[in-house]
Design an enzyme around this catalytic site. Structure first.
Site, PDB file in Angstrom:
ATOM      1  N   GLU A 109     -64.367  81.448  67.268  1.00 15.25           N
ATOM      2  CA  GLU A 109     -65.221  81.672  66.090  1.00 15.25           C
ATOM      3  C   GLU A 109     -66.351  80.644  66.047  1.00 15.25           C
ATOM      4  O   GLU A 109     -66.556  79.949  65.035  1.00 15.25           O
ATOM      5  CB  GLU A 109     -64.382  81.676  64.790  1.00 15.25           C
ATOM      6  CG  GLU A 109     -63.420  82.843  64.748  1.00 15.25           C
ATOM      7  CD  GLU A 109     -62.809  83.149  63.391  1.00 15.25           C
ATOM      8  OE1 GLU A 109     -63.008  82.399  62.429  1.00 15.25           O
ATOM      9  OE2 GLU A 109     -62.115  84.197  63.298  1.00 15.25           O
ATOM     10  N   GLU A 144     -57.804  88.366  67.408  1.00 15.57           N
ATOM     11  CA  GLU A 144     -57.286  88.147  66.046  1.00 15.57           C
ATOM     12  C   GLU A 144     -57.470  89.434  65.269  1.00 15.57           C
ATOM     13  O   GLU A 144     -58.600  89.891  65.064  1.00 15.57           O
ATOM     14  CB  GLU A 144     -58.018  86.991  65.351  1.00 15.57           C
ATOM     15  CG  GLU A 144     -57.637  85.644  65.915  1.00 15.57           C
ATOM     16  CD  GLU A 144     -58.191  84.467  65.132  1.00 15.57           C
ATOM     17  OE1 GLU A 144     -58.372  84.583  63.905  1.00 15.57           O
ATOM     18  OE2 GLU A 144     -58.448  83.425  65.770  1.00 15.57           O
TER      19      GLU A 144
HETATM   20  O1  AHR Z   1     -55.768  83.407  61.843  1.00 14.57           O
HETATM   21  C1  AHR Z   1     -56.268  82.537  60.864  1.00 14.57           C
HETATM   22  C2  AHR Z   1     -57.696  82.131  61.115  1.00 14.57           C
HETATM   23  O2  AHR Z   1     -58.540  83.209  61.021  1.00 14.57           O
HETATM   24  C3  AHR Z   1     -58.001  81.556  62.482  1.00 14.57           C
HETATM   25  O3  AHR Z   1     -57.717  80.216  62.576  1.00 14.57           O
HETATM   26  C4  AHR Z   1     -59.471  81.780  62.614  1.00 14.57           C
HETATM   27  O4  AHR Z   1     -59.873  81.937  63.937  1.00 14.57           O
HETATM   28  C5  AHR Z   1     -59.722  83.001  61.752  1.00 14.57           C
HETATM   29  O5  AHR Z   1     -60.768  82.816  60.876  1.00 14.57           O
END
Ligand code: AHR
Length: 495
Positions: A173, A297
């Site tokens: 991110e 994710e």
């Molecule tokens: O999964 C939780 C968080 O969500 C992670 O650390 C981040 O990459 C995303 O914003």
């Protein structure tokens, strides 16, 4: 009666097993307590790893695990997490609850866990606050088999042979918690950091993952692909399903009405549009590029369970989550030609977990059972499948979503696996399936179903589970079935 056609002659692509991956971050009780309890714990463990959780994840068929973050990855300094545990640096986990991170779970422990699980390793490097040298040395520490400073350091920590590293992420991110960068700047950094992540493992190339977009940020994908292009094996999309779409008030994991249920499913189904649009952008930038899409994710994100630390992201998991998992995995299967990996967030006790723990107790969530049910798709060949379906109305911006979402694959013996998700919380669906050029010998089927609020908890561990499904009738060339509301069904078809 809905029409369902499976065409085993239309062989599309191998379904990479890694689409069924998980993500585990140093966040709340995921790594500590959830996966790792330490060698001295009363909870049964092998070298510190919880035996019950390892056993459950093996049974689920976990193919790959991503670690150490997430946002945590860009403030993680791997040298703090090696060597004598009593001497490891303690730090504050500023992203997640401000708790003390004692670094007792580090690189060697992560690979020990992967080895116990029999799964591939996906390590995410630090671009946000780390140096090129630090990243380069981490790769050397993990994978170099010879005489070098980092290989010697690894050996001095008791590990003679290199670890088996499959994927390496260059930042996480980077548009947000990983450094708030612009895509052009990140892409340049990617090229620089990646240059010094050497391939030391002979024939085995470490697959490099570039930080991809946040949800529908197509500009990020375009700019990064333009600059990074073929230097990355994958580019990672992050997308979470919030029932309300509002980060200030996301909605409860267990208490929701029909509108909020439909809104959740509609937002989860938005994954299909995201995947297709990002793939189209990637294709337009470079039609011949080998870079694949990763979704490292994904999952539901609710308000935390009342009374728990807001920074720990602990949430319950219901049949609604099973439906989200069932439809999302079908979407990933159907794009198997361009998706290399996906990692649900997160494995234990965080967000849409497959497992919850409380002290020595462990619960497998409805989401767990979907992963377990679908595991036979792993490494199968995706085949053509088409279904007619009603649309269900949702009041949010994403609008309607289909009642039925399916995918089908065939294994090396010609056995066909079809998974069908009925996303409606109230309506069953009759389907007539025809399988092209196939004389059906026998069919077995399984189901995960229940009222959409049903869940597993520490006092009712097996409330939601995989059961035999008998609501179908075999035909010469297919079957007819009545798929209950709010269910995920798997048909195994022998010819
Ligand atoms: O999964 C939780 C968080 O969500 C992670 O650390 C981040 O990459 C995303 O914003």
């Amino acid at each position: 009666m809905e029409k369902y056609l499976i065409n085993p002659n239309e062989k599309i692509a191998k379904i990479n097993k890694d689409i069924y991956g998980n993500f585990s971050e140093h966040l709340g009780r995921c790594v500590y307590e959830g996966l790792y309890v330490g060698e001295d714990s009363k909870i049964p463990n092998k070298n510190g790893m919880r035996c019950d959780v390892v056993e459950a994840l093996k049974e689920m068929g976990l193919p790959v695990l991503r670690w150490p973050g997430g946002c945590f990855a860009d403030e993680y300094h791997w040298k703090d997490g090696i060597g004598d545990k009593s001497k490891r640096k303690k730090m504050i986990n500023t992203h997640w609850g401000g708790v003390v991170e004692d670094n007792s779970f580090g690189t060697n422990e992560f690979f020990e866990l992967c080895e116990q699980l029999g799964c591939d390793a996906y390590v995410n490097g630090n671009v946000g606050s780390g140096t090129v040298q630090e990243m380069s040395e981490w790769v050397e520490y993990m994978t170099f088999d010879g005489v070098s400073p980092m290989a010697e350091l690894r050996k001095s920590n008791g590990r003679e042979k290199p670890f088996d590293l499959t994927y390496f992420g260059v930042g996480n991110e980077s548009w947000g918690c990983g450094g708030n960068m612009h895509p052009e700047y990140y892409a340049d950094l990617y090229r620089r950091y990646n240059t010094y992540c050497r391939d030391y493992m002979g024939n085995k190339h470490i697959k490099r993952i570039a930080c991809g977009p946040n949800a529908k940020d197509y500009n990020w994908t375009k700019k990064v692909m333009e600059k990074v292009g073929g230097q990355a094996d994958g580019i990672s999309l992050h997308y979470y399903t919030l029932p309300t779409g509002d980060w200030g008030h996301k909605g409860s994991a267990t208490e929701f009405d029909k509108d909020e249920y439909n809104s959740t499913i509609s937002r989860a189904y938005f994954m299909k549009e995201l995947v297709e649009n990002h793939l189209a952008v990637m294709q337009s930038v470079n039609p011949h590029c080998h870079t694949k899409l990763i979704i490292d994710e994904w999952g539901t994100w609710y308000d935390v369970e009342p009374g728990t630390n807001p920074g720990f992201l602990y949430q319950q998991n219901t049949m609604r989550d099973a439906i989200v998992a069932g439809l999302t995995l079908n979407i990933f299967n159907k794009h198997a030609d361009r998706i290399m990996m996906a990692n649900i967030a997160q494995t234990v006790n965080v967000l849409q977990s497959v497992i919850l723990t409380d002290g020595e107790k462990m619960v497998k969530t409805p989401t767990y059972y979907v992963f377990k049910m679908y595991k036979e798709h792993q490494e199968n060949t995706l085949v053509g499948s088409y279904i007619t379906t009603e649309k269900i109305h949702s009041k949010n911006d994403n609008g309607n979503f289909p009642q039925l979402v399916e995918s089908a694959s065939v294994d090396e013996n010609g056995v066909i696996y079809s998974t069908v998700t009925n996303t409606s919380s109230t309506k069953s669906a009759k389907i007539k399936c025809q399988i092209a050029d196939t004389k059906v010998e026998s069919i077995t089927a399984e189901i995960i179903t229940g009222e959409c609020h049903e869940k597993n908890d520490f006092d009712c561990e097996e409330n939601v589970n995989i059961k035999e499904f008998t609501g179908f009738r075999k035909l010469k060339d297919g079957f007819v079935a009545d798929i209950p509301a709010c269910s995920v069904v798997k048909f195994v078809i022998n010819k």
